[in-house]
Design an enzyme around this catalytic site. Structure first.
Site, mmCIF file in Angstrom:
data_model
loop_
_atom_site.group_PDB
_atom_site.id
_atom_site.type_symbol
_atom_site.label_atom_id
_atom_site.label_comp_id
_atom_site.label_asym_id
_atom_site.label_seq_id
_atom_site.Cartn_x
_atom_site.Cartn_y
_atom_site.Cartn_z
ATOM 1 N N ASP A 19 -5.209 2.778 8.379
ATOM 2 C CA ASP A 19 -6.604 2.420 8.621
ATOM 3 C C ASP A 19 -6.791 0.965 9.032
ATOM 4 O O ASP A 19 -7.863 0.594 9.520
ATOM 5 C CB ASP A 19 -7.450 2.682 7.367
ATOM 6 C CG ASP A 19 -7.541 4.157 7.045
ATOM 7 O OD1 ASP A 19 -7.077 4.976 7.863
ATOM 8 O OD2 ASP A 19 -8.057 4.500 5.967
ATOM 9 N N ASN A 67 1.612 -1.628 -4.832
ATOM 10 C CA ASN A 67 0.409 -0.781 -4.817
ATOM 11 C C ASN A 67 -0.394 -1.027 -6.079
ATOM 12 O O ASN A 67 0.162 -1.282 -7.148
ATOM 13 C CB ASN A 67 0.798 0.706 -4.730
ATOM 14 C CG ASN A 67 -0.376 1.578 -4.320
ATOM 15 O OD1 ASN A 67 -0.981 1.366 -3.273
ATOM 16 N ND2 ASN A 67 -0.714 2.564 -5.151
ATOM 17 N N GLU A 121 -16.470 18.046 4.820
ATOM 18 C CA GLU A 121 -15.564 18.637 3.823
ATOM 19 C C GLU A 121 -16.161 18.526 2.419
ATOM 20 O O GLU A 121 -16.016 19.433 1.604
ATOM 21 C CB GLU A 121 -14.196 17.951 3.885
ATOM 22 C CG GLU A 121 -13.470 18.267 5.197
ATOM 23 C CD GLU A 121 -11.981 17.937 5.172
ATOM 24 O OE1 GLU A 121 -11.635 16.834 4.711
ATOM 25 O OE2 GLU A 121 -11.180 18.782 5.613
ATOM 26 N N GLY A 135 0.809 -1.210 0.000
ATOM 27 C CA GLY A 135 0.000 0.000 0.000
ATOM 28 C C GLY A 135 0.838 1.255 0.000
ATOM 29 O O GLY A 135 1.771 1.396 0.788
#
Lengths: 399, 399
Positions: free
Chosen positions: B297, B37, B170, B10
């Site tokens: 995450d 990735n 946002e 990643g």
């Protein structure tokens, strides 16, 4: 004696040329002229393939009506015509009181001709007006934007253009110009995109000069366009098109450019029509109604040389509007009307920003020269609408 | 002794910081570092709300990986991870041979958390990555472009944003900025567009400073945003959303920002997870696997002050990557590892180009000052990735 009332329906090429002619020729209070149009702008039909493909913003293909008309001489009503009542000499509108007229000019344009192909109206997109071409462009972009989110499905980046007439060819040419940017924007290899042009006739641009057609086909094929000629579309579905014989082409975008017919309001008025078009007399008047002029895509004018109707084009509509303005002035002043004679100045089809084919006078043009000619024709239209100021205001991107 | 093999999965905040740290600290041939990735670019998650709303091009929110890594020190493989085999110390890829490792860094990011809301995955859009936000922007434009073609249906110009956390707020702020241009482009009166922000909690930005929340809510409401607080969404359908209690809001665009969970590959590897996230040790390692670092995450780090997990943010992922790079170097060289301690520098939520709210240190910021702070944070990220040259290359639109 009451001031004669002239009502012009539609601000297309024919309607606007009528109004512009009237406001030039008529004195104040010589007639009550009213223009009715659904939008508060005129759209330049011959440029719609550009915003449809996204190569130019939609605003380049429209002009505010207030910038064209002289409001001291012409009243503008933005509304939709719902019915033409010939016997009462009235026009009914969606949101205003009915208008009565002494002279009526009908320039209500066209609707897609589907030739009975199943599912076309429901599933295909049409190059009709500003709203529809903005949607076509966004539809294509949306499908491209889905590609990497939905398993890189080929149909998402397959575009079928039905019809290889002028509109179809000009749209495909514009798509060729658009693809590199669009592919870059969505990380899609250009060679994966399929552009397929399907035509029932055995040739592209049927009836056009074969040498120029050949030029166009070679240019398109060298840019990866696939032609399927002599191939009628049988059905348009949610998934794509089904060709005669049963072959299916899966395509998330199907744009139909296969032809137009007259606006149905003309048929519904009781006038006799062929595919929605009225066979007008030599002064462009509807049979039996000398007070009703029918112009543009709603009218049928025959070429006396071969007894075939002229195809509906911006060029003929413009000349009809000019003729109609003159004849309305003659009618009001009790003068002599002039019969309409179409003067074909030439035909140019753009194949993108830098490529076109055309015949002007007796010369064949192609490539850059023809592309410049196409732009000159567009600039001339702006000039007819509003002189040099209009050319400067709306024509900059054409120069 | 064989050169240790480090595999980083990643190229998000955590993975890139690890790789950038390693390529700075390690000598040539001290370790084989491989970065895997799916895309050949990094995307800046904290800017994704901009291309999602169409206020900035998607390219502003991504950076080519080749521009970040030193290819003499780090090998880059563009591929999709299909499985992590902890027992064999192998990573399986979609299109390449399996990679074996001595040390593994898992920074595979997140997936949407739907909290069991029916139809959400099928019918809502998600601010996840470059592909998904390009599609959100095009989806909105496509719906707006349909408005005048499909009977001016209100649902076409109604946008529901599910979730009033950071991403939701946002995104709504960006939509406010975008609307004037979008409405002009499609001839839609601004006041007809509905922007509805739905949140199950009783407040916007739950847990954030109430004074700043109040500032944001007032700014949004003065720009026509409708809030539905304490209102769980029960179902997302093709037509819109159904709220708890049965009320239906018809909306052609539903964007869900209600939360994320860890990537399912981490769960599937056999590691124990809570909502797809691994509770890591003080060195960010997976329990029972001292050779496997789990960051970003996918990791769960507890705040010792209140014994609650830190929310997954770019800030914590960045610091984790920096820590992990140091600890990998220590591990290879036989040095002492440093426990991870999160240093919360502040939190800023943008409300559009010129508005934001935030806390930096002990100061509350709002309005223009906060908006500038938000951009400084983004510029700092570019600086961490590639120093001043990267700031100059990719940060111009932020200044």
């Amino acid at each position: 004696m009451a001031t004669p009332k002239i009502v012009v329906l539609g601000a297309g090429y024919a309607g606007l040329m009528t109004v512009v002619g009237l406001q030039k020729k008529l004195n104040y209070n010589e007639a009550d002229v009213t223009l009715v149009n659904q939008n508060d702008y005129h759209y330049i039909t011959t440029l719609l393939h550009e915003p449809a493909a996204g190569t130019q913003p939609a605003d380049h293909a429209r002009i505010a009506i207030r910038d064209i008309i002289d409001e001291k001489k012409v009243k503008f009503i933005q509304d939709q015509v719902t019915a033409i009542k010939l016997d009462q000499k009235e026009v009914h509108l969606a949101n205003n009181e009915p208008l009565s007229y002494d002279y009526l000019v009908v320039g209500l344009g066209s609707a897609p001709e589907t030739f009975g192909i199943r599912g076309l109206l429901e599933n295909a997109l049409f190059i009709r007006n500003i709203n529809s071409v903005r949607m076509i462009n966004q539809h294509i972009e949306y499908m491209f934007s889905k590609y990497h989110n939905e398993g890189q499905r080929q149909d998402l980046i397959t575009i079928v253009v039905g019809g290889a007439g002028f509109t179809g060819i000009e749209f495909v040419g514009e798509l060729i110009d658009r693809m590199p940017e669009l592919c870059r924007k969505y990380d899609i290899p250009r060679e994966k995109v399929r552009l397929i042009n399907i035509e029932a006739a055995p040739t592209v641009l049927p009836g056009f000069d074969p040498e120029l057609v050949d030029y166009a086909v070679k240019y398109f094929e060298s840019n990866g366009v696939e032609f399927r000629l002599s191939t009628p579309i049988e059905e348009c579905t949610e998934d794509g098109v089904i060709l005669k014989g049963g072959e299916e082409i899966k395509a998330a975008t199907v744009v139909w450019t296969g032809g137009v017919r007259g606006n149905k309001l003309v048929e519904e008025s009781g006038l006799e029509t062929m595919r929605g078009r009225v066979k007008v007399d030599e002064f462009l008047r509807a049979p039996g109604h000398p007070e009703v002029f029918v112009l543009g895509d709603s009218s049928l004018v025959f070429n006396k040389e071969n007894d075939r109707p002229y195809p509906p084009t911006a060029q003929i509509a413009t000349q009809q509007g000019q003729n109609c303005a003159k004849n309305l002035v003659a009618a009001i002043r009790g003068g002599q009307m002039e019969p309409f004679v179409f003067d074909l100045k030439g035909t140019v089809a753009s194949l993108g920003r830098k490529e076109a084919i055309g015949i002007v006078g007796k010369s064949k043009l192609f490539g850059r020269k023809a592309a410049i000619m196409k732009r000159i024709i567009e600039l001339r239209w702006l000039y007819l609408l509003g002189g040099i100021p209009m050319v400067l205001r709306k024509g900059r991107h054409l120069i």
